[in-house]
Design a protein around this motif. Structure first.
Motif, PDB file in Angstrom:
ATOM      1  N   LEU A 166       0.582  -1.385  -0.049  1.00 56.82           N
ATOM      2  CA  LEU A 166      -0.037  -0.193  -0.085  1.00 56.82           C
ATOM      3  C   LEU A 166       0.555   0.853  -0.401  1.00 56.82           C
ATOM      4  N   ASN A 167       1.493   1.387   0.585  1.00 51.53           N
ATOM      5  CA  ASN A 167       2.680   2.150   1.186  1.00 51.53           C
ATOM      6  C   ASN A 167       3.360   1.695  -0.582  1.00 51.53           C
ATOM      7  N   TYR A 168       3.484   1.030  -1.091  1.00 47.60           N
ATOM      8  CA  TYR A 168       4.707   1.750  -2.584  1.00 47.60           C
ATOM      9  C   TYR A 168       3.152   1.993  -3.903  1.00 47.60           C
ATOM     10  N   GLU A 169       2.337   1.955  -3.352  1.00 44.52           N
ATOM     11  CA  GLU A 169       1.474   2.463  -4.633  1.00 44.52           C
ATOM     12  C   GLU A 169       1.284   3.966  -4.019  1.00 44.52           C
ATOM     13  N   THR A 170       1.641   4.413  -3.090  1.00 44.83           N
ATOM     14  CA  THR A 170       1.453   5.644  -2.866  1.00 44.83           C
ATOM     15  C   THR A 170       3.145   6.632  -3.007  1.00 44.83           C
ATOM     16  N   HIS A 171       3.924   5.904  -3.100  1.00 38.57           N
ATOM     17  CA  HIS A 171       5.417   5.618  -3.298  1.00 38.57           C
ATOM     18  C   HIS A 171       5.195   6.302  -5.321  1.00 38.57           C
ATOM     19  N   LEU A 172       4.762   5.392  -5.949  1.00 42.47           N
ATOM     20  CA  LEU A 172       4.590   5.565  -6.889  1.00 42.47           C
ATOM     21  C   LEU A 172       3.456   6.935  -7.612  1.00 42.47           C
ATOM     22  N   VAL A 173       2.833   7.370  -6.821  1.00 41.86           N
ATOM     23  CA  VAL A 173       1.879   8.683  -7.025  1.00 41.86           C
ATOM     24  C   VAL A 173       3.112   9.642  -7.232  1.00 41.86           C
ATOM     25  N   GLU A 174       3.648   9.798  -5.704  1.00 42.02           N
ATOM     26  CA  GLU A 174       3.675  11.253  -4.866  1.00 42.02           C
ATOM     27  C   GLU A 174       5.524  10.908  -5.372  1.00 42.02           C
ATOM     28  N   LYS A 175       6.955   9.887  -5.698  1.00 41.30           N
ATOM     29  CA  LYS A 175       7.645  10.008  -5.453  1.00 41.30           C
ATOM     30  C   LYS A 175       8.395   9.514  -6.994  1.00 41.30           C
ATOM     31  N   THR A 208       5.704   4.127 -15.921  1.00 35.43           N
ATOM     32  CA  THR A 208       5.448   2.935 -16.181  1.00 35.43           C
ATOM     33  C   THR A 208       6.945   1.662 -15.139  1.00 35.43           C
ATOM     34  N   VAL A 209       5.590   0.900 -14.428  1.00 37.16           N
ATOM     35  CA  VAL A 209       7.074  -0.610 -13.854  1.00 37.16           C
ATOM     36  C   VAL A 209       6.514  -1.936 -14.658  1.00 37.16           C
ATOM     37  N   ASN A 210       7.451  -2.574 -15.117  1.00 37.67           N
ATOM     38  CA  ASN A 210       6.999  -3.642 -15.397  1.00 37.67           C
ATOM     39  C   ASN A 210       8.249  -4.786 -15.078  1.00 37.67           C
ATOM     40  N   MET A 211       7.840  -5.393 -14.093  1.00 35.74           N
ATOM     41  CA  MET A 211       8.173  -6.720 -13.467  1.00 35.74           C
ATOM     42  C   MET A 211       8.149  -7.805 -14.182  1.00 35.74           C
ATOM     43  N   SER A 212       8.423  -8.573 -13.068  1.00 41.10           N
ATOM     44  CA  SER A 212       7.651  -9.943 -13.383  1.00 41.10           C
ATOM     45  C   SER A 212       7.107  -9.770 -12.874  1.00 41.10           C
ATOM     46  N   PHE A 213       6.422  -9.690 -11.666  1.00 44.10           N
ATOM     47  CA  PHE A 213       5.024 -10.295 -10.659  1.00 44.10           C
ATOM     48  C   PHE A 213       4.701  -8.881 -10.716  1.00 44.10           C
ATOM     49  N   VAL A 214       4.691  -7.212 -11.125  1.00 43.00           N
ATOM     50  CA  VAL A 214       3.966  -6.429 -10.692  1.00 43.00           C
ATOM     51  C   VAL A 214       4.086  -5.578 -11.498  1.00 43.00           C
ATOM     52  N   LYS A 215       3.103  -4.837 -12.487  1.00 37.91           N
ATOM     53  CA  LYS A 215       3.136  -4.036 -13.415  1.00 37.91           C
ATOM     54  C   LYS A 215       2.287  -2.968 -13.046  1.00 37.91           C
ATOM     55  N   ALA A 216       2.662  -1.591 -13.392  1.00 38.31           N
ATOM     56  CA  ALA A 216       1.897   0.096 -13.260  1.00 38.31           C
ATOM     57  C   ALA A 216       2.376   0.521 -14.032  1.00 38.31           C
ATOM     58  N   LEU A 217       0.965   1.660 -13.987  1.00 38.71           N
ATOM     59  CA  LEU A 217       0.783   2.272 -14.759  1.00 38.71           C
ATOM     60  C   LEU A 217       0.691   3.835 -13.785  1.00 38.71           C
ATOM     61  N   VAL A 218       1.541   4.659 -14.344  1.00 38.24           N
ATOM     62  CA  VAL A 218       1.208   6.435 -13.776  1.00 38.24           C
ATOM     63  C   VAL A 218       1.669   7.159 -14.717  1.00 38.24           C
ATOM     64  N   ARG A 219       0.200   7.641 -13.831  1.00 34.98           N
ATOM     65  CA  ARG A 219       0.626   9.394 -15.545  1.00 34.98           C
ATOM     66  C   ARG A 219      -0.195  10.083 -15.215  1.00 34.98           C
ATOM     67  N   ASN A 220      -0.463  11.527 -15.393  1.00 30.98           N
ATOM     68  CA  ASN A 220      -1.577  12.479 -15.070  1.00 30.98           C
ATOM     69  C   ASN A 220      -2.498  12.335 -15.190  1.00 30.98           C
TER      70      ASN A 220
END
Length: 520
Positions: free
Chosen positions: A76-85, A90-102
């Motif tokens: 949960l803190n990692y999600e906050t980290h993606l938004v704030e810092k 994008t994050v592209n790892m074998s176990f986690v994928k993420a899209l971070v955009r305004n």
């Protein structure tokens, strides 16, 4: 039981985090990243991979190799980290994928994102077919965000936890025939503040290729409400109040001990009195407790598991010593005021000392043998770590915490409160009998009860009232951190400059100067 807010306030008074360095080679077991609280800013690839490996170790009721709540907070803190810092989109790892955009808050249409666990989440075009795994964010969501921001940062994450049973939990594990169909975790983080009371629902859709017959399908969630309610600013304010109060208390407790030594050397009869010895023993335990707090508070939490275990044990020991000596103060009052006759005890103070210092040691040894001490974290509404301290470990150590801290505190507190009530009744009954013979008798009785309340720790009972509001939390922290000042004032009034001037007919002198209960 102490309520969550009361427990946090009690712990804030007794913070014990810090950084120690050992000159010996470490002999403790290898670091267990599945139990250790990681720094909220530490999200390098290696740390993410370590935490991802913990999924297969969590969710088993008999397993002690993983802290599920710790793992939950980390992601949960990692999600906050993606938004704030995070600077990457994008994050592209074998176990986690993420899209971070305004995204603009005045978007004219709903936003739809695909949630394929093997692909980075992507925004689905308006004329494109909807994918089977998707999330829909209604446009009204962005309009409901607080503030007048034109742009908000959005993070969409898909976490593949593999074959573990972390979502099953102890309850479902005990139900025959229950199973987990899809171990994919979807995380959504919009801006910096929580979003509640939406006009339209947020939709998350999953697809399953093979659905068992006659099965009821349901989605499960991490419970993000399991956190203390004190935010970071409140925690820091309470910490500073406690630091200042404990520093002042240490000075006055040292004065109390020094005054006792001076009186013992200058007055022969003072050596045989037991009440001053009990007062100074309580003062010594409070001084050591404040010292442990004052030295360690505000330091970093990057200590070894063994060092944190030791800190938690020392903190626990002196806390129990304080509770025990407050109870012994009440016991001594009971003998002097309530049970006046036939109260001879051989080696009275020696026996009290064995209880006051020995009983807490036995409790700490028993608690420590169960490996109950470790790193404890306090989190705010945003699930960020407000404070970390070496105390009782989360999880299996909770029963030991309730038994040796909550239960022990309430036992001594209730006994002390009953004795103080009986003493107050005797004092004011005596005042009524002598009304008109001496002016100011009621005021002397009130001051006597207030002085005695500082010895038996009545102000600690404010922990029960902390759910009434934040002001009670501040009052609890302030009064308890100044207990040493109150004890010094009481001690000085009774024994300095002379006992002959401290013998009001209200019974104060009798309460604290009678020493017929002990010989030897």
């Amino acid at each position: 039981m102490v309520t969550p807010r009361g427990l946090v306030a009690l712990l804030l008074l007794l913070l014990a985090s810090g950084e120690e360095k050992s000159t010996e080679k470490p002999t403790e077991e290898p670091r267990n990243v599945c139990r250790k609280h990681n720094n909220e800013d530490y999200y390098e690839a290696s740390s993410l991979e370590d935490k991802a490996e913990c999924f297969t170790k969590c969710g088993q009721p008999e397993s002690d190799s993983c802290d599920v709540e710790n793992l939950q907070r980390y992601w949960l803190n990692y999600e906050t980290h993606l938004v704030e810092k995070s600077l990457s989109e994008t994050v592209n790892m074998s176990f986690v994928k993420a899209l971070v955009r305004n995204f603009r808050t005045d978007t004219p249409e709903d936003l739809i994102f695909s949630l394929q666990p093997t692909q980075i989440p992507r925004q689905v075009a308006k004329d494109e077919d909807k994918p089977p795994d998707r999330v829909r964010l209604p446009k009204s969501l962005f309009g409901a965000l607080p503030g007048n921001r034109s742009v908000v940062r959005l993070a969409v994450t898909v976490l593949d936890i593999g074959p573990g049973n972390i979502f099953k939990g102890p309850r479902l594990s005990q139900e025959d025939g229950s199973s987990v169909l899809n171990n994919h975790l979807v995380g959504l983080r919009v801006g910096h503040t929580p979003v509640t009371r939406l006009a339209e629902p947020l939709e998350i859709t999953f697809s399953h290729q093979r659905l068992p017959p006659n099965m009821t399908v349901t989605c499960v969630f991490w419970d993000v409400t399991k956190r203390p309610i004190l935010d970071r600013a409140t925690v820091q304010a309470l910490k500073h109040i406690s630091q200042a109060g404990c520093g002042v208390s240490m000075v006055f407790l040292a004065f109390t001990i020094a005054l006792y030594v001076a009186l013992r050397l200058s007055r022969q009869r003072f050596k045989s009195e037991d009440a001053p010895k009990i007062h100074v023993s309580l003062s010594a335990s409070l001084f050591l407790l404040n010292l442990v707090f004052f030295v360690n508070v505000g330091r970093g939490s990057g200590v070894s598991d063994a060092a944190c275990w030791a800190r938690g044990a020392v903190l626990h020991y002196f806390l129990l010593c304080v509770f025990t000596w407050m109870g012994l103060e009440a016991f001594h009052l009971h003998l002097l005021v309530i049970k006046v006759f036939n109260t001879y005890f051989g080696h009275y103070f020696l026996k009290l000392s064995l209880v006051g210092w020995g009983l807490p040691a036995l409790m700490v040894i028993g608690t420590g043998s169960a490996n109950s001490y470790g790193l404890y974290a306090i989190h705010d509404q945003e699930n960020r770590t407000s404070l970390e301290l070496c105390w009782f470990r989360e999880g299996r150590a909770v029963p030991a915490l309730y038994a040796t801290v909550h239960g022990y505190f309430f036992t001594t507190f209730l006994f002390s409160a009953v004795v103080l009530g009986l003493v107050a009744w005797k004092i004011f009954t005596l005042s009524s009998a002598t009304v008109g013979k001496e002016k100011g008798q009621n005021w002397k009785g009130v001051l006597t009860v207030l002085g005695l309340s500082s010895l038996v720790g009545v102000t600690w009972g404010l922990a029960v009232l902390t759910p009434l509001g934040l002001s009670t939390v501040y009052l609890f922290t302030f009064l308890n951190s100044l207990q040493g000042v109150f004890i010094f004032c009481w001690f000085a009034i009774l024994y300095f400059p002379g006992q002959s001037t401290a013998a009001p007919s209200s019974g104060t002198a009798r309460v604290d100067q009678t020493h017929s209960v002990s010989h030897g």
